[in-house]
Design a protein around this motif. Sequence first.
Motif, PDB file in Angstrom:
ATOM      1  N   SER A  27       0.824  -1.205   0.000  1.00  0.00           N
ATOM      2  CA  SER A  27       0.000   0.000   0.000  1.00  0.00           C
ATOM      3  C   SER A  27       0.858   1.255   0.000  1.00  0.00           C
ATOM      4  CB  SER A  27      -0.936  -0.002   1.212  1.00  0.00           C
ATOM      5  OG  SER A  27      -1.680   1.198   1.291  1.00  0.00           O
ATOM      6  N   GLY A  28       1.921   1.265   0.811  1.00  0.00           N
ATOM      7  CA  GLY A  28       2.805   2.423   0.848  1.00  0.00           C
ATOM      8  C   GLY A  28       3.514   2.654  -0.471  1.00  0.00           C
ATOM      9  N   ALA A  29       3.994   1.577  -1.093  1.00  0.00           N
ATOM     10  CA  ALA A  29       4.689   1.706  -2.381  1.00  0.00           C
ATOM     11  C   ALA A  29       3.736   2.197  -3.469  1.00  0.00           C
ATOM     12  CB  ALA A  29       5.294   0.361  -2.777  1.00  0.00           C
ATOM     13  N   ALA A  30       2.506   1.692  -3.474  1.00  0.00           N
ATOM     14  CA  ALA A  30       1.525   2.135  -4.472  1.00  0.00           C
ATOM     15  C   ALA A  30       1.200   3.605  -4.306  1.00  0.00           C
ATOM     16  CB  ALA A  30       0.254   1.291  -4.353  1.00  0.00           C
ATOM     17  N   THR A  31       1.136   4.074  -3.052  1.00  0.00           N
ATOM     18  CA  THR A  31       0.848   5.494  -2.803  1.00  0.00           C
ATOM     19  C   THR A  31       1.981   6.373  -3.317  1.00  0.00           C
ATOM     20  OG1 THR A  31      -0.418   4.867  -0.830  1.00  0.00           O
ATOM     21  CG2 THR A  31       0.260   7.173  -1.018  1.00  0.00           C
ATOM     22  N   LEU A  32       3.215   5.944  -3.126  1.00  0.00           N
ATOM     23  CA  LEU A  32       4.351   6.708  -3.631  1.00  0.00           C
ATOM     24  C   LEU A  32       4.341   6.804  -5.158  1.00  0.00           C
ATOM     25  CD1 LEU A  32       7.217   5.291  -1.368  1.00  0.00           C
ATOM     26  CD2 LEU A  32       6.219   7.585  -1.253  1.00  0.00           C
ATOM     27  N   ALA A  33       3.750   5.813  -5.828  1.00  0.00           N
ATOM     28  CA  ALA A  33       3.754   5.781  -7.291  1.00  0.00           C
ATOM     29  C   ALA A  33       2.605   6.568  -7.919  1.00  0.00           C
ATOM     30  CB  ALA A  33       3.701   4.329  -7.775  1.00  0.00           C
ATOM     31  N   ILE A  34       1.651   7.023  -7.131  1.00  0.00           N
ATOM     32  CA  ILE A  34       0.469   7.690  -7.695  1.00  0.00           C
ATOM     33  C   ILE A  34       0.807   8.979  -8.448  1.00  0.00           C
ATOM     34  CG2 ILE A  34      -1.615   8.978  -7.022  1.00  0.00           C
ATOM     35  CD1 ILE A  34      -2.372   6.703  -5.234  1.00  0.00           C
ATOM     36  N   PRO A  35       1.697   9.874  -7.958  1.00  0.00           N
ATOM     37  CA  PRO A  35       1.998  11.080  -8.744  1.00  0.00           C
ATOM     38  C   PRO A  35       2.479  10.769 -10.159  1.00  0.00           C
ATOM     39  CG  PRO A  35       2.819  11.334  -6.517  1.00  0.00           C
ATOM     40  CD  PRO A  35       2.351   9.921  -6.631  1.00  0.00           C
ATOM     41  N   ALA A  36       3.335   9.758 -10.293  1.00  0.00           N
ATOM     42  CA  ALA A  36       3.793   9.375 -11.634  1.00  0.00           C
ATOM     43  C   ALA A  36       2.634   8.829 -12.463  1.00  0.00           C
ATOM     44  CB  ALA A  36       4.906   8.342 -11.528  1.00  0.00           C
ATOM     45  N   GLY A  93       1.618  21.691  -4.499  1.00  0.00           N
ATOM     46  CA  GLY A  93       2.227  20.647  -3.672  1.00  0.00           C
ATOM     47  C   GLY A  93       1.485  19.332  -3.667  1.00  0.00           C
ATOM     48  N   TRP A  94       0.605  19.086  -4.648  1.00  0.00           N
ATOM     49  CA  TRP A  94      -0.196  17.858  -4.604  1.00  0.00           C
ATOM     50  C   TRP A  94       0.639  16.580  -4.620  1.00  0.00           C
ATOM     51  CZ3 TRP A  94      -0.150  14.166  -8.389  1.00  0.00           C
ATOM     52  CH2 TRP A  94       0.334  14.527  -9.642  1.00  0.00           C
ATOM     53  N   PRO A  95       1.788  16.487  -5.327  1.00  0.00           N
ATOM     54  CA  PRO A  95       2.547  15.226  -5.258  1.00  0.00           C
ATOM     55  C   PRO A  95       3.046  14.900  -3.843  1.00  0.00           C
ATOM     56  CG  PRO A  95       3.267  16.530  -7.142  1.00  0.00           C
ATOM     57  CD  PRO A  95       2.421  17.424  -6.296  1.00  0.00           C
ATOM     58  N   SER A  96       3.361  15.943  -3.061  1.00  0.00           N
ATOM     59  CA  SER A  96       3.883  15.693  -1.712  1.00  0.00           C
ATOM     60  C   SER A  96       2.850  15.032  -0.816  1.00  0.00           C
ATOM     61  CB  SER A  96       4.361  17.006  -1.081  1.00  0.00           C
ATOM     62  OG  SER A  96       3.301  17.926  -0.960  1.00  0.00           O
ATOM     63  N   VAL A  97       1.554  15.190  -1.137  1.00  0.00           N
ATOM     64  CA  VAL A  97       0.510  14.507  -0.363  1.00  0.00           C
ATOM     65  C   VAL A  97       0.750  13.004  -0.388  1.00  0.00           C
ATOM     66  CG1 VAL A  97      -1.965  14.027  -0.206  1.00  0.00           C
ATOM     67  CG2 VAL A  97      -1.170  16.330  -0.792  1.00  0.00           C
ATOM     68  N   PHE A  98       1.067  12.472  -1.546  1.00  0.00           N
ATOM     69  CA  PHE A  98       1.278  11.034  -1.696  1.00  0.00           C
ATOM     70  C   PHE A  98       2.652  10.615  -1.199  1.00  0.00           C
ATOM     71  CE2 PHE A  98      -1.717  12.399  -4.991  1.00  0.00           C
ATOM     72  CZ  PHE A  98      -2.799  11.604  -4.660  1.00  0.00           C
ATOM     73  N   TYR A  99       3.648  11.442  -1.401  1.00  0.00           N
ATOM     74  CA  TYR A  99       4.992  11.096  -0.934  1.00  0.00           C
ATOM     75  C   TYR A  99       5.038  11.001   0.592  1.00  0.00           C
ATOM     76  CZ  TYR A  99       6.463  12.208  -5.708  1.00  0.00           C
ATOM     77  OH  TYR A  99       6.600  12.236  -7.072  1.00  0.00           O
ATOM     78  N   VAL A 100       4.388  11.941   1.266  1.00  0.00           N
ATOM     79  CA  VAL A 100       4.379  11.928   2.731  1.00  0.00           C
ATOM     80  C   VAL A 100       3.618  10.714   3.255  1.00  0.00           C
ATOM     81  CG1 VAL A 100       3.504  13.119   4.778  1.00  0.00           C
ATOM     82  CG2 VAL A 100       4.695  14.412   2.997  1.00  0.00           C
ATOM     83  N   HIS A 101       2.420  10.475   2.715  1.00  0.00           N
ATOM     84  CA  HIS A 101       1.618   9.351   3.193  1.00  0.00           C
ATOM     85  C   HIS A 101       2.305   8.012   2.916  1.00  0.00           C
ATOM     86  CE1 HIS A 101      -1.643  12.313   3.523  1.00  0.00           C
ATOM     87  NE2 HIS A 101      -2.255  11.431   4.285  1.00  0.00           N
ATOM     88  N   GLY A 102       2.869   7.852   1.723  1.00  0.00           N
ATOM     89  CA  GLY A 102       3.538   6.597   1.400  1.00  0.00           C
ATOM     90  C   GLY A 102       4.754   6.338   2.269  1.00  0.00           C
ATOM     91  N   SER A 103       5.552   7.360   2.520  1.00  0.00           N
ATOM     92  CA  SER A 103       6.755   7.198   3.337  1.00  0.00           C
ATOM     93  C   SER A 103       6.407   6.845   4.777  1.00  0.00           C
ATOM     94  CB  SER A 103       7.590   8.486   3.295  1.00  0.00           C
ATOM     95  OG  SER A 103       7.977   8.794   1.971  1.00  0.00           O
ATOM     96  N   VAL A 104       5.430   7.541   5.341  1.00  0.00           N
ATOM     97  CA  VAL A 104       5.003   7.241   6.720  1.00  0.00           C
ATOM     98  C   VAL A 104       4.472   5.825   6.814  1.00  0.00           C
ATOM     99  CG1 VAL A 104       3.340   7.853   8.510  1.00  0.00           C
ATOM    100  CG2 VAL A 104       4.575   9.652   7.305  1.00  0.00           C
ATOM    101  N   SER A 105       3.734   5.398   5.806  1.00  0.00           N
ATOM    102  CA  SER A 105       3.167   4.051   5.809  1.00  0.00           C
ATOM    103  C   SER A 105       4.259   2.993   5.842  1.00  0.00           C
ATOM    104  CB  SER A 105       2.281   3.857   4.570  1.00  0.00           C
ATOM    105  OG  SER A 105       1.686   2.580   4.579  1.00  0.00           O
ATOM    106  N   ILE A 106       5.274   3.152   5.020  1.00  0.00           N
ATOM    107  CA  ILE A 106       6.364   2.172   4.987  1.00  0.00           C
ATOM    108  C   ILE A 106       7.107   2.138   6.321  1.00  0.00           C
ATOM    109  CG2 ILE A 106       8.609   1.699   3.936  1.00  0.00           C
ATOM    110  CD1 ILE A 106       7.423   2.616   1.276  1.00  0.00           C
ATOM    111  N   ALA A 107       7.329   3.298   6.927  1.00  0.00           N
ATOM    112  CA  ALA A 107       8.008   3.349   8.225  1.00  0.00           C
ATOM    113  C   ALA A 107       7.188   2.657   9.311  1.00  0.00           C
ATOM    114  CB  ALA A 107       8.289   4.803   8.602  1.00  0.00           C
ATOM    115  N   LEU A 108       5.883   2.880   9.309  1.00  0.00           N
ATOM    116  CA  LEU A 108       5.023   2.267  10.320  1.00  0.00           C
ATOM    117  C   LEU A 108       5.013   0.743  10.197  1.00  0.00           C
ATOM    118  CD1 LEU A 108       1.923   4.660  10.399  1.00  0.00           C
ATOM    119  CD2 LEU A 108       3.448   4.137  12.307  1.00  0.00           C
TER     120      LEU A 108
END
Length: 553
Positions: free
Chosen positions: A100-109, A234-249
């Motif tokens: 889920s975290g990896a997919a979120t990071l890929a959404i901006p692309a 800043g819309w891409p950062s919405v996904f970058y922040v959520h994806g990164s936090v998810s992977i860390a958790l």
Amino acid sequence: MPDAPEFWTRTRFIVMVLLLFCLSSIWSNILAFNFALICIRPNDSLPLTAPENVDRFKLKNESYLTSTVAAAALLANFPIVHAVNKQGIRSVFTVLGLISGAATLAIPAAVRETPTNYVFLYACRFLQGLGFAAIFPVVGAFSAKWTYYKQVLEAIAPRAIASICASARCESANAFRAIVAQLESTRKFKPPTYRTYPPLQTGLFVSVLVSYVQLSPVITSPVAGTLCGTNGDGWPSVFYVHGSVSIALFATYAALYRNSPSKHPFVGERECRKLSIGKSSIDKMMLRRIPYRTILTTPAIWAVWLGAIGNFAAVNLMLLFNPKYFSDVLELGTAATGLLAAVPPLAQFIVKLACGAASDRITSISEQTKYRLFNSIAFLGSATCFGALAWIDNATNVPLNLFLLLGAAGILGAVTGGFYKAGPALSKQYSHFVTGNISVVLTVTMMAVPLLVERMTSSAEATRATRATRQTNPHDEWRGVFAVVAGLLVLSNVIFCAFVKGEPCEWTKDEWIKRNSIVLRKRKRQAYSEKGVDGKAGKQRNEKSDANVVSSG
């Protein structure tokens, strides 16, 4: 296992909080896209108001992108329940959370590939849905393993039994059974009967875990609104922040969680004894055989599943479309939408925790009555607020609309003492299956609600056009949506209250499992003999299983 320090006798609460944030992360990854729709720009070189960005997603694609998550969760539900039954939630949930975290990071692309190619974006949303399918099986499995039960004597024991129990300090079900067996062997005493009551902390634990639904938008809405910015840069950062936090958790979860409290390094003997009370002593291999047919023919379990329909219809409407309603109908700005969209879930979060704890502490009424009481307060109260939203004539009174939405969301939090608590309490060791299938209701409503909104309301552009020409009031289109959800809440509550029961189901008891396991073995042995199969190996397997049944008693 030596006693751990006093602080670690509360390890279950630490694990519960960690699991809550992991669940919230899964849901936040999904909600981030729904909020970012307000400010997404596939072509960053053009302003947000350019035609290429205004028409970034047609209303149909918005609905399909939301429904894709639900469809993935629906398809993955039964395989994930089976995987949890075989492997436990530690490995299964970790893998799905990282996906889920990896997919979120890929959404901006993926967004930048639209509108010429939607495949990549649909794939990302599908992967997010896989993680979403694990949420309720995880809640059920955790509740079955990490909550403790209360046992009391139903009959007054002889003084000798009472004194022996007191001197031995019977803090576990196995210790109590051993003493009763010892007394029975003397043939001088009639052992007392005892009953295992619903888990003392089920209401609290379940209310905390299922509050991920509210905690996620409380965090995501203001964070996404801030990251998007006024111009949507800043819309891409919405996904970058959520994806990164998810992977860390989920990396932390993989390191700290254990499927069984007895295997956790921070769970001492004292806490382990407490968590063992009321748990099944049946062999683990036998417990993996879920009695599907019996569960599916139990009316009380269907009451839990059908009772969830109204709840998730209301929850999905508010979480997925509150930003759209605030922006298109109430004409609020992006920053205001982000802040106000977090208020109703925050109110529901607080009510959920309070009602979950209260349902554990109230002892003057039966469990069945408590289920009905809390469920009725939640569903009928929320239905009243939605009915009022459907009844008012227009949306010019913004404070009134916000107050009714806040009321509908807040009072719905009382449901943690209703069907949410009933599911794990009735199904005990099979809670991962029963509670896990609540996600089927969630995903079905997650697909149905966007279609309902699509059919009954206009797009943002059409809403602004009708408002400019003053042809119709945009709020009129939403009145039907609110009325449908109110009706579902009332109907779901009637079904739940009619069929729910207050005691764990018969098929959760050790005696029932032993009896039916032996019967199943005999049927298989008979089938082998009728088919003419050389039964030596099969006979050895059956004798071993029968021995497990006897030894587990």
